[in-house]
Scaffold this motif. Structure first.
Motif, mmCIF file in Angstrom:
data_model
loop_
_atom_site.group_PDB
_atom_site.id
_atom_site.type_symbol
_atom_site.label_atom_id
_atom_site.label_comp_id
_atom_site.label_asym_id
_atom_site.label_seq_id
_atom_site.Cartn_x
_atom_site.Cartn_y
_atom_site.Cartn_z
ATOM 1 N N SER A 183 0.848 -1.192 0.000
ATOM 2 C CA SER A 183 0.000 0.000 0.000
ATOM 3 C C SER A 183 0.884 1.243 0.000
ATOM 4 C CB SER A 183 -0.923 0.004 1.223
ATOM 5 O OG SER A 183 -0.160 0.011 2.413
ATOM 6 N N GLY A 184 0.275 2.356 -0.330
ATOM 7 C CA GLY A 184 0.995 3.620 -0.335
ATOM 8 C C GLY A 184 1.778 3.891 -1.589
ATOM 9 N N SER A 185 1.619 3.023 -2.592
ATOM 10 C CA SER A 185 2.326 3.218 -3.847
ATOM 11 C C SER A 185 1.601 2.429 -4.931
ATOM 12 C CB SER A 185 3.772 2.744 -3.708
ATOM 13 O OG SER A 185 4.505 3.041 -4.881
ATOM 14 N N ILE A 186 1.982 2.651 -6.164
ATOM 15 C CA ILE A 186 1.330 1.970 -7.289
ATOM 16 C C ILE A 186 2.023 0.636 -7.512
ATOM 17 C CG2 ILE A 186 0.618 2.109 -9.689
ATOM 18 C CD1 ILE A 186 0.783 5.152 -9.439
ATOM 19 N N PHE A 187 1.394 -0.423 -7.068
ATOM 20 C CA PHE A 187 1.994 -1.756 -7.097
ATOM 21 C C PHE A 187 2.273 -2.215 -8.525
ATOM 22 C CE2 PHE A 187 2.973 -5.895 -5.618
ATOM 23 C CZ PHE A 187 2.343 -6.819 -6.439
ATOM 24 N N SER A 188 1.373 -1.897 -9.438
ATOM 25 C CA SER A 188 1.459 -2.466 -10.792
ATOM 26 C C SER A 188 2.688 -2.011 -11.567
ATOM 27 C CB SER A 188 0.203 -2.129 -11.585
ATOM 28 O OG SER A 188 0.072 -0.718 -11.711
ATOM 29 N N ILE A 189 3.356 -0.967 -11.122
ATOM 30 C CA ILE A 189 4.529 -0.474 -11.849
ATOM 31 C C ILE A 189 5.825 -0.823 -11.132
ATOM 32 C CG2 ILE A 189 3.259 1.394 -12.960
ATOM 33 C CD1 ILE A 189 4.536 3.316 -10.962
ATOM 34 N N LYS A 190 5.748 -1.779 -10.243
ATOM 35 C CA LYS A 190 6.923 -2.167 -9.466
ATOM 36 C C LYS A 190 7.383 -3.574 -9.838
ATOM 37 C CE LYS A 190 5.643 0.557 -5.386
ATOM 38 N NZ LYS A 190 6.758 1.497 -5.547
ATOM 39 N N ASN A 191 8.680 -3.709 -10.045
ATOM 40 C CA ASN A 191 9.282 -5.029 -10.112
ATOM 41 C C ASN A 191 9.490 -5.489 -8.670
ATOM 42 O OD1 ASN A 191 9.607 -5.100 -12.990
ATOM 43 N ND2 ASN A 191 11.333 -3.700 -12.761
ATOM 44 N N MET A 192 8.998 -6.675 -8.343
ATOM 45 C CA MET A 192 8.950 -7.115 -6.952
ATOM 46 C C MET A 192 9.740 -8.398 -6.736
ATOM 47 S SD MET A 192 7.105 -4.875 -5.329
ATOM 48 C CE MET A 192 6.857 -5.776 -3.800
ATOM 49 N N GLY A 193 10.091 -8.617 -5.490
ATOM 50 C CA GLY A 193 10.803 -9.841 -5.164
ATOM 51 C C GLY A 193 10.476 -10.337 -3.771
ATOM 52 N N TRP A 194 10.708 -11.607 -3.568
ATOM 53 C CA TRP A 194 10.685 -12.224 -2.241
ATOM 54 C C TRP A 194 12.123 -12.480 -1.821
ATOM 55 C CZ3 TRP A 194 6.793 -12.676 1.097
ATOM 56 C CH2 TRP A 194 5.487 -12.604 0.622
ATOM 57 N N TYR A 195 12.393 -12.193 -0.561
ATOM 58 C CA TYR A 195 13.720 -12.357 0.010
ATOM 59 C C TYR A 195 13.583 -13.161 1.299
ATOM 60 C CZ TYR A 195 14.648 -8.383 -3.078
ATOM 61 O OH TYR A 195 14.743 -7.557 -4.175
ATOM 62 N N ARG A 196 14.680 -13.731 1.759
ATOM 63 C CA ARG A 196 14.649 -14.423 3.039
ATOM 64 C C ARG A 196 15.957 -14.206 3.789
ATOM 65 N NH1 ARG A 196 14.555 -20.743 0.934
ATOM 66 N NH2 ARG A 196 16.727 -20.843 0.158
ATOM 67 N N GLN A 197 15.864 -14.315 5.101
ATOM 68 C CA GLN A 197 17.028 -14.065 5.939
ATOM 69 C C GLN A 197 16.982 -14.955 7.165
ATOM 70 O OE1 GLN A 197 17.447 -9.981 7.262
ATOM 71 N NE2 GLN A 197 19.650 -10.218 7.502
ATOM 72 N N THR A 198 18.137 -15.472 7.547
ATOM 73 C CA THR A 198 18.308 -16.205 8.784
ATOM 74 C C THR A 198 19.368 -15.480 9.612
ATOM 75 O OG1 THR A 198 20.081 -17.626 7.968
ATOM 76 C CG2 THR A 198 17.814 -18.350 7.541
ATOM 77 N N PRO A 199 19.461 -15.797 10.903
ATOM 78 C CA PRO A 199 20.501 -15.158 11.728
ATOM 79 C C PRO A 199 21.914 -15.438 11.229
ATOM 80 C CG PRO A 199 18.833 -16.140 13.122
ATOM 81 C CD PRO A 199 18.541 -16.600 11.711
ATOM 82 N N GLU A 200 22.071 -16.554 10.503
ATOM 83 C CA GLU A 200 23.410 -16.943 10.069
ATOM 84 C C GLU A 200 23.777 -16.396 8.699
ATOM 85 O OE1 GLU A 200 21.661 -19.428 12.977
ATOM 86 O OE2 GLU A 200 21.035 -19.278 10.882
ATOM 87 N N LYS A 201 22.777 -15.949 7.945
ATOM 88 C CA LYS A 201 23.036 -15.525 6.569
ATOM 89 C C LYS A 201 22.531 -14.129 6.310
ATOM 90 C CE LYS A 201 22.717 -20.055 4.274
ATOM 91 N NZ LYS A 201 21.992 -20.815 3.220
ATOM 92 N N GLN A 202 23.141 -13.483 5.317
ATOM 93 C CA GLN A 202 22.612 -12.203 4.847
ATOM 94 C C GLN A 202 21.307 -12.442 4.105
ATOM 95 O OE1 GLN A 202 25.758 -10.445 2.469
ATOM 96 N NE2 GLN A 202 26.488 -9.249 4.209
#
Length: 114
Positions: free
Chosen positions: A25-44
């Motif tokens: 929310s707060g922006s135009i989603f349809s014009i954004k290239n998006m990604g999923w990321y993940r993080q653990t305490p041991e990794k960036q």
């Protein structure tokens, strides 16, 4: 100001499935290239999957064939379908606009038990 709210995480046994959602929310989603990321305490933080404005997808080698990223522009929502989960998929998962300096959401915890 962009807000990112991830949900859908949980505890699942190895081989199980989860579907993550991210409402933008707060922006135009349809014009954004998006990604999923993940993080653990041991990794960036690492990129898991990306989807462009046109719907082109790309995946990290570790999840290709098991995860599927998708988007619903009408709902300003990003999804990540995760199948055949492995213990090494355990992490906090975040969605974010690619190459954006905007803040990150709170993420959603995914825990895969062996």
């Amino acid at each position: 100001q962009v807000q990112l709210v991830e949900s859908g995480g949980g505890l699942v046994q190895a081989g199980g499935s989860l579907r993550l959602s991210c409402v933008v929310s707060g922006s135009i989603f349809s014009i954004k290239n998006m990604g999923w990321y993940r993080q653990t305490p041991e990794k960036q933080r690492e990129v898991v999957a990306t989807i462009t404005i046109s719907g082109r997808t790309n995946y990290a080698d570790s999840v290709r064939g098991r995860f599927t990223i998708s988007r619903d522009n009408a709902k300003s929502t990003l999804y990540l379908q995760m199948n055949s989960l492995k213990p090494e998929d355990t992490a906090v998962y975040y969605c974010h606009e690619i190459s954006s300096r905007a803040g990150w959401g709170q993420g959603t915890q995914v825990t895969v038990s062996s």
